[in-house]
Design a protein around this motif. Structure first.
Motif, PDB file in Angstrom:
ATOM      1  N   ILE A   1       0.842  -1.203   0.000  1.00 32.21           N
ATOM      2  CA  ILE A   1       0.000   0.000   0.000  1.00 32.21           C
ATOM      3  C   ILE A   1       0.876   1.250   0.000  1.00 32.21           C
ATOM      4  CG2 ILE A   1      -1.645   1.348   1.378  1.00 32.21           C
ATOM      5  CD1 ILE A   1      -2.880  -1.424   2.184  1.00 32.21           C
ATOM      6  N   SER A   2       1.932   1.235   0.793  1.00 33.00           N
ATOM      7  CA  SER A   2       2.852   2.371   0.834  1.00 33.00           C
ATOM      8  C   SER A   2       3.486   2.618  -0.537  1.00 33.00           C
ATOM      9  CB  SER A   2       3.940   2.119   1.880  1.00 33.00           C
ATOM     10  OG  SER A   2       4.874   3.166   1.890  1.00 33.00           O
ATOM     11  N   ASP A   3       3.896   1.535  -1.210  1.00 29.79           N
ATOM     12  CA  ASP A   3       4.465   1.659  -2.557  1.00 29.79           C
ATOM     13  C   ASP A   3       3.437   2.252  -3.529  1.00 29.79           C
ATOM     14  OD1 ASP A   3       6.793   0.544  -1.586  1.00 29.79           O
ATOM     15  OD2 ASP A   3       6.480  -1.416  -2.535  1.00 29.79           O
ATOM     16  N   ALA A   4       2.191   1.790  -3.431  1.00 28.81           N
ATOM     17  CA  ALA A   4       1.135   2.292  -4.313  1.00 28.81           C
ATOM     18  C   ALA A   4       0.844   3.761  -4.031  1.00 28.81           C
ATOM     19  CB  ALA A   4      -0.131   1.449  -4.153  1.00 28.81           C
ATOM     20  N   GLU A   5       0.898   4.164  -2.760  1.00 30.05           N
ATOM     21  CA  GLU A   5       0.668   5.568  -2.421  1.00 30.05           C
ATOM     22  C   GLU A   5       1.795   6.450  -2.952  1.00 30.05           C
ATOM     23  OE1 GLU A   5       0.073   5.059   1.793  1.00 30.05           O
ATOM     24  OE2 GLU A   5      -2.111   5.010   1.552  1.00 30.05           O
ATOM     25  N   ALA A   6       3.025   5.928  -2.958  1.00 28.99           N
ATOM     26  CA  ALA A   6       4.152   6.672  -3.534  1.00 28.99           C
ATOM     27  C   ALA A   6       3.952   6.852  -5.042  1.00 28.99           C
ATOM     28  CB  ALA A   6       5.462   5.955  -3.245  1.00 28.99           C
ATOM     29  N   GLN A   7       3.441   5.815  -5.699  1.00 26.78           N
ATOM     30  CA  GLN A   7       3.154   5.912  -7.130  1.00 26.78           C
ATOM     31  C   GLN A   7       2.063   6.951  -7.392  1.00 26.78           C
ATOM     32  OE1 GLN A   7       2.292   1.897  -8.315  1.00 26.78           O
ATOM     33  NE2 GLN A   7       4.461   1.403  -8.638  1.00 26.78           N
ATOM     34  N   LEU A   8       1.066   6.981  -6.506  1.00 30.54           N
ATOM     35  CA  LEU A   8      -0.006   7.972  -6.656  1.00 30.54           C
ATOM     36  C   LEU A   8       0.551   9.390  -6.515  1.00 30.54           C
ATOM     37  CD1 LEU A   8      -2.965   8.836  -6.904  1.00 30.54           C
ATOM     38  CD2 LEU A   8      -3.205   8.456  -4.435  1.00 30.54           C
ATOM     39  N   ALA A   9       1.458   9.598  -5.573  1.00 33.25           N
ATOM     40  CA  ALA A   9       2.037  10.922  -5.358  1.00 33.25           C
ATOM     41  C   ALA A   9       2.804  11.400  -6.589  1.00 33.25           C
ATOM     42  CB  ALA A   9       2.952  10.903  -4.138  1.00 33.25           C
ATOM     43  N   GLU A  10       3.377  10.461  -7.354  1.00 30.86           N
ATOM     44  CA  GLU A  10       4.147  10.811  -8.545  1.00 30.86           C
ATOM     45  C   GLU A  10       3.309  10.813  -9.827  1.00 30.86           C
ATOM     46  OE1 GLU A  10       7.395   8.066  -8.695  1.00 30.86           O
ATOM     47  OE2 GLU A  10       8.186   8.714  -6.758  1.00 30.86           O
ATOM     48  N   ALA A  11       2.071  10.324  -9.746  1.00 33.70           N
ATOM     49  CA  ALA A  11       1.225  10.196 -10.937  1.00 33.70           C
ATOM     50  C   ALA A  11       0.769  11.562 -11.441  1.00 33.70           C
ATOM     51  CB  ALA A  11       0.010   9.331 -10.623  1.00 33.70           C
ATOM     52  N   LYS A  12       0.689  11.662 -12.759  1.00 31.57           N
ATOM     53  CA  LYS A  12       0.159  12.874 -13.378  1.00 31.57           C
ATOM     54  C   LYS A  12      -1.360  12.829 -13.293  1.00 31.57           C
ATOM     55  CE  LYS A  12       4.057  13.471 -16.373  1.00 31.57           C
ATOM     56  NZ  LYS A  12       4.724  13.123 -17.561  1.00 31.57           N
ATOM     57  N   PRO A  13      -1.993  13.989 -13.206  1.00 29.60           N
ATOM     58  CA  PRO A  13      -3.459  14.011 -13.142  1.00 29.60           C
ATOM     59  C   PRO A  13      -4.075  13.291 -14.345  1.00 29.60           C
ATOM     60  CG  PRO A  13      -2.567  16.175 -12.665  1.00 29.60           C
ATOM     61  CD  PRO A  13      -1.417  15.323 -13.142  1.00 29.60           C
ATOM     62  N   GLY A  14      -5.213  12.695 -14.111  1.00 32.07           N
ATOM     63  CA  GLY A  14      -5.918  12.007 -15.187  1.00 32.07           C
ATOM     64  C   GLY A  14      -5.952  10.510 -14.956  1.00 32.07           C
ATOM     65  N   GLU A  15      -5.742   9.773 -16.039  1.00 29.63           N
ATOM     66  CA  GLU A  15      -5.852   8.309 -16.012  1.00 29.63           C
ATOM     67  C   GLU A  15      -4.863   7.673 -15.047  1.00 29.63           C
ATOM     68  OE1 GLU A  15      -7.520   4.608 -17.218  1.00 29.63           O
ATOM     69  OE2 GLU A  15      -8.220   6.670 -17.312  1.00 29.63           O
ATOM     70  N   ALA A  16      -3.641   8.164 -14.982  1.00 26.70           N
ATOM     71  CA  ALA A  16      -2.631   7.590 -14.077  1.00 26.70           C
ATOM     72  C   ALA A  16      -3.063   7.745 -12.619  1.00 26.70           C
ATOM     73  CB  ALA A  16      -1.275   8.244 -14.306  1.00 26.70           C
ATOM     74  N   THR A  17      -3.630   8.881 -12.288  1.00 28.75           N
ATOM     75  CA  THR A  17      -4.115   9.110 -10.922  1.00 28.75           C
ATOM     76  C   THR A  17      -5.282   8.187 -10.598  1.00 28.75           C
ATOM     77  OG1 THR A  17      -3.397  11.408 -11.000  1.00 28.75           O
ATOM     78  CG2 THR A  17      -5.049  10.844  -9.340  1.00 28.75           C
ATOM     79  N   ARG A  18      -6.181   8.036 -11.557  1.00 26.61           N
ATOM     80  CA  ARG A  18      -7.337   7.162 -11.337  1.00 26.61           C
ATOM     81  C   ARG A  18      -6.891   5.725 -11.104  1.00 26.61           C
ATOM     82  NH1 ARG A  18     -10.024   3.387 -13.519  1.00 26.61           N
ATOM     83  NH2 ARG A  18      -8.927   3.419 -15.502  1.00 26.61           N
ATOM     84  N   LYS A  19      -5.971   5.232 -11.932  1.00 26.36           N
ATOM     85  CA  LYS A  19      -5.496   3.856 -11.796  1.00 26.36           C
ATOM     86  C   LYS A  19      -4.757   3.642 -10.479  1.00 26.36           C
ATOM     87  CE  LYS A  19      -5.201   2.526 -16.640  1.00 26.36           C
ATOM     88  NZ  LYS A  19      -4.312   2.085 -17.722  1.00 26.36           N
ATOM     89  N   ALA A  20      -3.940   4.608 -10.077  1.00 27.75           N
ATOM     90  CA  ALA A  20      -3.206   4.482  -8.817  1.00 27.75           C
ATOM     91  C   ALA A  20      -4.157   4.479  -7.627  1.00 27.75           C
ATOM     92  CB  ALA A  20      -2.187   5.612  -8.693  1.00 27.75           C
ATOM     93  N   THR A  21      -5.167   5.329  -7.661  1.00 30.25           N
ATOM     94  CA  THR A  21      -6.161   5.368  -6.581  1.00 30.25           C
ATOM     95  C   THR A  21      -6.943   4.062  -6.522  1.00 30.25           C
ATOM     96  OG1 THR A  21      -6.359   7.757  -6.818  1.00 30.25           O
ATOM     97  CG2 THR A  21      -8.170   6.619  -5.691  1.00 30.25           C
ATOM     98  N   GLU A  22      -7.312   3.539  -7.673  1.00 26.54           N
ATOM     99  CA  GLU A  22      -8.026   2.267  -7.737  1.00 26.54           C
ATOM    100  C   GLU A  22      -7.171   1.133  -7.164  1.00 26.54           C
ATOM    101  OE1 GLU A  22      -9.220  -0.277 -11.486  1.00 26.54           O
ATOM    102  OE2 GLU A  22     -10.551   1.456 -11.276  1.00 26.54           O
ATOM    103  N   ALA A  23      -5.890   1.105  -7.489  1.00 28.16           N
ATOM    104  CA  ALA A  23      -4.993   0.077  -6.970  1.00 28.16           C
ATOM    105  C   ALA A  23      -4.894   0.158  -5.450  1.00 28.16           C
ATOM    106  CB  ALA A  23      -3.614   0.201  -7.601  1.00 28.16           C
ATOM    107  N   ILE A  24      -4.802   1.362  -4.912  1.00 29.33           N
ATOM    108  CA  ILE A  24      -4.740   1.531  -3.453  1.00 29.33           C
ATOM    109  C   ILE A  24      -6.011   1.001  -2.815  1.00 29.33           C
ATOM    110  CG2 ILE A  24      -4.735   3.240  -1.578  1.00 29.33           C
ATOM    111  CD1 ILE A  24      -2.844   4.922  -3.434  1.00 29.33           C
ATOM    112  N   ASN A  25      -7.161   1.331  -3.372  1.00 24.78           N
ATOM    113  CA  ASN A  25      -8.436   0.851  -2.822  1.00 24.78           C
ATOM    114  C   ASN A  25      -8.518  -0.670  -2.863  1.00 24.78           C
ATOM    115  OD1 ASN A  25      -9.242   3.472  -2.300  1.00 24.78           O
ATOM    116  ND2 ASN A  25     -10.349   3.679  -4.223  1.00 24.78           N
TER     117      ASN A  25
END
Length: 131
Positions: free
Chosen positions: A98-122
């Motif tokens: 989860i921590s790794d996924a949250e780090a990916q979310l912090a680096e994600a660009k707005p849009g599809e990458a953010t949506r996918k990272a948030t979905e993975a965390i959930n």
């Protein structure tokens, strides 16, 4: 009927290779049951659990985080970014994922990458709550 040849590979190791009765995978579009004679398909994986049912009926569960699956006439091959047998999956391991996924979310660009990272965390948090 002949069994389904199945291989599950991660960058760290080969987790499974052999003949099975069926495999259930967490496809991006939903759970998929793969049986001998399944039509060819290629799909990406979301975080979730792969259930491998052996010919005798015994099942083995393996956590995967991302990757892809290919079904072809030779069988099913899963290439997972991360794969951990459920017997080895602890709260600490899930917290690290989860921590790794949250780090990916912090680096994600707005849009599809953010949506996918948030979905993975959930999805990871939902799986963590079942441990």
């Amino acid at each position: 009927m002949a069994g389904l040849h199945f291989e599950l590979v991660s960058p760290a190791r080969l987790l499974f290779s052999g003949s099975v009765a069926s495999v259930t995978i967490p496809g991006t579009e939903g759970e998929m049951g793969i049986y001998p004679g399944h039509s060819p398909v290629l799909t990406t994986l979301r975080p979730g659990v792969v259930t491998v049912t052996r010919d005798g009926g015994n099942a083995e569960r393996i956590f995967v985080k991302g990757g892809m699956a290919e079904v072809n006439p030779q069988g099913l091959t899963l290439l997972a970014e991360v794969a951990i047998p459920m017997a080895e999956l602890t709260q600490d391991v899930m917290a690290r994922q989860i921590s790794d996924a949250e780090a990916q979310l912090a680096e994600a660009k707005p849009g599809e990458a953010t949506r996918k990272a948030t979905e993975a965390i959930n999805q990871l948090k939902a799986l963590q709550s079942t441990l």
